[in-house]
Design a protein around this motif. Structure first.
Motif, PDB file in Angstrom:
ATOM      1  N   GLN A   1       5.229-138.362  34.844  1.00 22.60           N
ATOM      2  CA  GLN A   1       4.359-137.788  35.882  1.00 22.60           C
ATOM      3  C   GLN A   1       2.882-137.977  35.555  1.00 22.60           C
ATOM      4  N   GLU A   2       2.551-137.771  34.277  1.00 18.93           N
ATOM      5  CA  GLU A   2       1.153-137.994  33.880  1.00 18.93           C
ATOM      6  C   GLU A   2       0.772-139.458  34.097  1.00 18.93           C
ATOM      7  N   GLU A   3       1.649-140.357  33.675  1.00 15.73           N
ATOM      8  CA  GLU A   3       1.330-141.784  33.787  1.00 15.73           C
ATOM      9  C   GLU A   3       1.223-142.209  35.254  1.00 15.73           C
ATOM     10  N   ALA A   4       2.080-141.617  36.102  1.00 16.93           N
ATOM     11  CA  ALA A   4       2.029-141.951  37.533  1.00 16.93           C
ATOM     12  C   ALA A   4       0.682-141.526  38.118  1.00 16.93           C
TER      13      ALA A   4
ATOM     14  N   GLU B   1      -3.529-147.194  28.897  1.00 11.61           N
ATOM     15  CA  GLU B   1      -2.667-147.892  27.932  1.00 11.61           C
ATOM     16  C   GLU B   1      -2.587-147.137  26.604  1.00 11.61           C
ATOM     17  N   LYS B   2      -3.735-146.647  26.147  1.00  7.70           N
ATOM     18  CA  LYS B   2      -3.762-145.907  24.885  1.00  7.70           C
ATOM     19  C   LYS B   2      -2.911-144.620  25.005  1.00  7.70           C
ATOM     20  N   HIS B   3      -3.072-143.990  26.163  1.00  5.15           N
ATOM     21  CA  HIS B   3      -2.332-142.753  26.408  1.00  5.15           C
ATOM     22  C   HIS B   3      -0.810-143.025  26.414  1.00  5.15           C
ATOM     23  N   LYS B   4      -0.451-144.121  27.076  1.00  5.89           N
ATOM     24  CA  LYS B   4       0.982-144.470  27.150  1.00  5.89           C
ATOM     25  C   LYS B   4       1.549-144.731  25.754  1.00  5.89           C
TER      26      LYS B   4
ATOM     27  N   ILE C   1      -2.191-132.712  23.395  1.00  7.05           N
ATOM     28  CA  ILE C   1      -2.765-131.971  24.529  1.00  7.05           C
ATOM     29  C   ILE C   1      -4.254-131.726  24.292  1.00  7.05           C
ATOM     30  N   LEU C   2      -4.573-131.248  23.083  1.00  7.84           N
ATOM     31  CA  LEU C   2      -5.965-130.853  22.809  1.00  7.84           C
ATOM     32  C   LEU C   2      -6.927-132.033  22.743  1.00  7.84           C
ATOM     33  N   VAL C   3      -6.419-133.180  22.338  1.00  4.62           N
ATOM     34  CA  VAL C   3      -7.322-134.328  22.186  1.00  4.62           C
ATOM     35  C   VAL C   3      -7.120-135.338  23.325  1.00  4.62           C
ATOM     36  N   THR C   4      -5.891-135.869  23.439  1.00  2.00           N
ATOM     37  CA  THR C   4      -5.668-136.992  24.373  1.00  2.00           C
ATOM     38  C   THR C   4      -5.570-136.531  25.832  1.00  2.00           C
ATOM     39  N   ASP C   5      -4.760-135.507  26.092  1.00  2.37           N
ATOM     40  CA  ASP C   5      -4.631-135.031  27.475  1.00  2.37           C
ATOM     41  C   ASP C   5      -5.952-134.453  27.989  1.00  2.37           C
TER      42      ASP C   5
END
Ligand code: FEO
Length: 187
Positions: free
Chosen positions: A113-116, A127-130, A170-174
């Motif tokens: 859902q986040e990626e969508a 891409e980094k997040h994925k 969550i705290l850094v990437t999201d």
């Protein structure tokens, strides 16, 4: 390594409780010593449970500013806590396995859902997040392997890794997508 009260085994607590009751017995007699021992065990239990609950819980400071993802993060923490309890209290393997399957399914669904949403709005860091999501999925798979091999000690360690990973992610990437999604009208 930092010593965590909630992780102390009962054998360690007994090493504290027994001398304490011994001193109490010496100073104030058997009745007070017995009363102390009866009070200490439930108090330790309540404190341990509360600390573990806090440690494995979502906190308002984790908010990423998008309600649907905050709710999903809360659910992920709840599932990790449930898994922690399942490992600690040893229910049937089937019950613990059911929690683990739900954790895996929910993690995958949340990441999708986040990626969508990232794809929909053209999030630049997608891409980094994925890649981080992939890392978590493979850790959950590793956890499944530990669990099936019956190695509870390894499972507990991997579970701790998952909890730390999730908090850090969550705290850094999201958190990085927070302003971006809000600027696109996502709340
Ligand atoms: Fe909420 Fe990127 O996982």
């Amino acid at each position: 390594m930092k010593l965590k009260i909630e992780e102390l085994e009962w054998s360690v607590w007994l090493l504290i409780i027994i001398p304490l009751c011994g001193i109490t017995f010496y100073l104030w007699g058997i009745a007070t010593a017995l009363l102390l021992s009866l009070l200490l065990v439930p108090i330790i239990l309540v404190v341990k449970n509360e600390l573990i609950k806090r440690q494995f819980s979502w906190k308002p400071s984790y908010s990423v500013g998008v309600a649907i993802f905050d709710d999903e993060h809360k659910k992920l923490f709840a599932l990790i806590l449930q898994m922690h309890r399942a490992l600690k209290h040893m229910p049937s393997k089937e019950e613990a396995r059911a929690v683990l399957i739900e954790l895996k399914k929910y993690t995958e669904s949340h990441f999708s859902q986040e990626e969508a949403m990232m794809e929909k709005h053209g999030y630049p860091d997608i891409e980094k997040h994925k890649m981080e999501h992939k890392e978590m999925i493979s850790k959950v798979q590793e956890f499944q392997k530990d669990f099936e091999s019956n190695d509870v000690a390894v499972s507990k360690e991997t579970l701790r890794y998952l909890q730390n990973w999730l908090t850090h992610h969550i705290l850094v990437t999201d958190k990085k997508y927070s302003d971006f999604f809000q600027s696109k009208g996502e709340r």
